[in-house]
Design a protein around this motif. Structure first.
Motif: not given
Length: 235
Positions: A115, A118-119, A121-123, A211, A214-215
């Motif tokens: 989890k 993934h967060s 990478v998404h950021a 998430q 991460s941002y």
């Protein structure tokens, strides 16, 4: 983004971010032990020692020195967990564990690890450039950094009560968790990730906090005047 992350290495900001990771991990560990001590009344000494070490860690001048404090705080944390568990638990074993406690924790951490990764990478962050853990081209070391502030809040406080309530977690003849045990752990961790907690005066879904963090880290990397603050949960 890779260039901006790399620019932070060997600067004061790297140590600042590393300290924030350790602060998040340690504060969550201390808060969980305080919560457990409400019921067990035997963890006062360990709590005091952990708080003292956390205070001293703020003055660390190198990552190695910081990791030394982290190791001592974690040792006291797991000693405290050992005292309140209703089953045998000698010490934390991360790889090749053959006991129920470590096997359950490791399996749950692996779910959280996925989890968190993934967060990140998404950021849009590079997984191979980290600030606390040593860089390794073959390992996503930034995931190791980010997971620290979530381990206790999401995994430990899910798994420890499961074990103490004698839920049906078992090892097979191969010394590994049985399939029903893995399914039960997975179900409980996913429920925790989907649950809500108070954070920054708002009720927020826990997986959304990962998430957001991460941002937040990305924002600090892009604008170094923005301070990154680790997630510290309410227990």
């Amino acid at each position: 983004m890779i260039h901006k992350q790399a620019m932070i290495l060997n600067t004061p900001l790297q140590l600042t971010l590393a300290k924030e990771s350790i602060k998040g991990k340690a504060k969550n560990q201390i808060n969980y032990i305080k919560y457990l001590d409400k019921y067990h009344k035997i963890l006062d000494t360990n709590i005091s020692k952990m708080e003292k070490l956390l205070k001293l860690s703020k003055n660390a001048t190198t990552i190695n020195e910081l990791m030394g404090y982290e190791g001592n705080i974690s040792s006291l944390y797991w000693d405290s967990i050992k005292l309140i568990l209703n089953m045998p638990f000698k010490k934390r074993i991360t790889f090749g564990a053959k006991d129920i406690v470590n096997s359950s924790l490791n399996y749950a951490y692996a779910i959280l690890y996925g989890k968190v990764q993934h967060s990140l990478v998404h950021a849009g962050l590079s997984l191979n450039i980290s600030f606390l853990h040593s860089l390794d081209d073959k390992k996503p070391t930034l995931t190791f950094d980010m997971i620290e502030e979530f381990r206790t809040f999401i995994v430990d406080r899910t798994i420890i009560p499961m074990l103490n309530k004698d839920e049906p977690i078992k090892l097979g003849n191969d010394g590994l968790l049985t399939k029903p045990s893995r399914q039960l752990i997975s179900k409980n961790i996913k429920e925790k990730l989907g649950s809500y907690t108070m954070w920054k005066k708002q009720s927020v879904k826990i997986e959304n906090i990962i998430q957001t963090q991460s941002y937040n880290l990305k924002s600090t990397i892009e604008d170094t005047t923005k301070k990154y603050k680790a997630f510290i949960g309410k227990f």
